[in-house]
Scaffold this motif. Structure first.
Motif, PDB file in Angstrom:
ATOM      1  N   TYR A 118       0.836  -1.203   0.000  1.00  0.00           N
ATOM      2  CA  TYR A 118       0.000   0.000   0.000  1.00  0.00           C
ATOM      3  C   TYR A 118       0.870   1.252   0.000  1.00  0.00           C
ATOM      4  O   TYR A 118       0.571   2.214  -0.696  1.00  0.00           O
ATOM      5  CB  TYR A 118      -0.938  -0.004   1.207  1.00  0.00           C
ATOM      6  N   THR A 119       1.962   1.218   0.747  1.00  0.00           N
ATOM      7  CA  THR A 119       2.894   2.352   0.766  1.00  0.00           C
ATOM      8  C   THR A 119       3.492   2.562  -0.622  1.00  0.00           C
ATOM      9  O   THR A 119       3.576   3.698  -1.114  1.00  0.00           O
ATOM     10  CB  THR A 119       4.011   2.109   1.799  1.00  0.00           C
ATOM     11  N   ALA A 176      -0.018  -2.304  -8.268  1.00  0.00           N
ATOM     12  CA  ALA A 176       0.702  -2.618  -7.037  1.00  0.00           C
ATOM     13  C   ALA A 176      -0.214  -3.332  -6.038  1.00  0.00           C
ATOM     14  O   ALA A 176       0.244  -4.131  -5.222  1.00  0.00           O
ATOM     15  CB  ALA A 176       1.264  -1.352  -6.405  1.00  0.00           C
ATOM     16  N   LEU A 177      -1.517  -3.055  -6.139  1.00  0.00           N
ATOM     17  CA  LEU A 177      -2.487  -3.689  -5.245  1.00  0.00           C
ATOM     18  C   LEU A 177      -2.956  -4.994  -5.873  1.00  0.00           C
ATOM     19  O   LEU A 177      -3.859  -5.017  -6.693  1.00  0.00           O
ATOM     20  CB  LEU A 177      -3.684  -2.760  -4.986  1.00  0.00           C
ATOM     21  N   VAL A 178      -2.316  -6.089  -5.499  1.00  0.00           N
ATOM     22  CA  VAL A 178      -2.618  -7.389  -6.096  1.00  0.00           C
ATOM     23  C   VAL A 178      -3.839  -8.013  -5.423  1.00  0.00           C
ATOM     24  O   VAL A 178      -4.174  -7.688  -4.295  1.00  0.00           O
ATOM     25  CB  VAL A 178      -1.415  -8.349  -6.017  1.00  0.00           C
ATOM     26  N   GLY A 179      -4.476  -8.914  -6.150  1.00  0.00           N
ATOM     27  CA  GLY A 179      -5.620  -9.634  -5.609  1.00  0.00           C
ATOM     28  C   GLY A 179      -6.862  -9.401  -6.447  1.00  0.00           C
ATOM     29  O   GLY A 179      -6.890  -8.550  -7.336  1.00  0.00           O
ATOM     30  N   VAL A 233      -8.164  -9.211   2.273  1.00  0.00           N
ATOM     31  CA  VAL A 233      -7.407  -8.081   2.826  1.00  0.00           C
ATOM     32  C   VAL A 233      -8.011  -6.764   2.373  1.00  0.00           C
ATOM     33  O   VAL A 233      -8.736  -6.699   1.383  1.00  0.00           O
ATOM     34  CB  VAL A 233      -5.916  -8.126   2.406  1.00  0.00           C
ATOM     35  N   ASN A 234      -7.702  -5.734   3.127  1.00  0.00           N
ATOM     36  CA  ASN A 234      -7.987  -4.371   2.716  1.00  0.00           C
ATOM     37  C   ASN A 234      -6.690  -3.594   2.875  1.00  0.00           C
ATOM     38  O   ASN A 234      -6.109  -3.555   3.963  1.00  0.00           O
ATOM     39  CB  ASN A 234      -9.086  -3.742   3.566  1.00  0.00           C
ATOM     40  N   TYR A 235      -6.227  -3.025   1.787  1.00  0.00           N
ATOM     41  CA  TYR A 235      -4.951  -2.314   1.801  1.00  0.00           C
ATOM     42  C   TYR A 235      -5.012  -1.011   2.584  1.00  0.00           C
ATOM     43  O   TYR A 235      -4.013  -0.578   3.154  1.00  0.00           O
ATOM     44  CB  TYR A 235      -4.496  -2.018   0.366  1.00  0.00           C
TER      45      TYR A 235
END
Length: 150
Positions: free
Chosen positions: A58-59, A69-72, A119-121
């Protein structure tokens, strides 16, 4: 006189066998408890590792603004809510939740995971969606408690 010794020897043998059975039962129970505790520790450790990995990602996303960058796979809130309700956990509704399977976890650097996670980033929520509870009945859920503005 010989008969008396045979009786005493037989009683001593029976007592010895009973003591050995009791010691064996205690050892088996202690071994089982140790295995369960070890598995629980592994589950919590992996939950921590996933949380750390998604917060790092997330950073990176916030610095580069690269959506990949936010996989899933994005999950519908209703699906995530069903899992959370089963675990007796309350989740914020306004957030985007992602499902992380083996490939996404490898992408995050977690090669050895055999579980899947929701998950939640934005705030570091991590739910083990395969193994929902520890052996003690604790929900395998973590969050940072802080919602970061998008």
């Amino acid at each position: 006189m010989l008969k008396e010794n045979k009786g005493i020897t037989l009683i001593a043998l029976i007592i010895t066998i009973i003591v050995l059975i009791i010691i064996g039962a205690i050892g088996v129970k202690a071994g089982r408890d140790s295995i369960r505790a070890s598995k629980d520790n592994r589950l919590w450790t992996e939950l921590d590792m996933v949380q750390h990995a998604i917060m790092e990602r997330y950073t990176k996303y916030k610095l580069t603004n690269e959506q990949q960058a936010l996989v899933g796979t994005i999950k519908e809130y209703s699906e995530v809510k069903n899992i959370a309700d089963e675990m007796k956990v309350t989740l914020p509704e306004q957030l985007t939740y992602y499902e992380l399977r083996r490939e996404e976890l490898k992408n995050l650097g977690l090669e050895e995971s055999e579980y899947e996670y929701i998950v939640n980033y934005d705030n570091g929520i991590v739910i083990n969606s395969k193994e929902k509870f520890t052996n003690k009945g604790e929900a395998l859920y973590k969050d940072t408690g802080v919602i970061i503005n998008k």
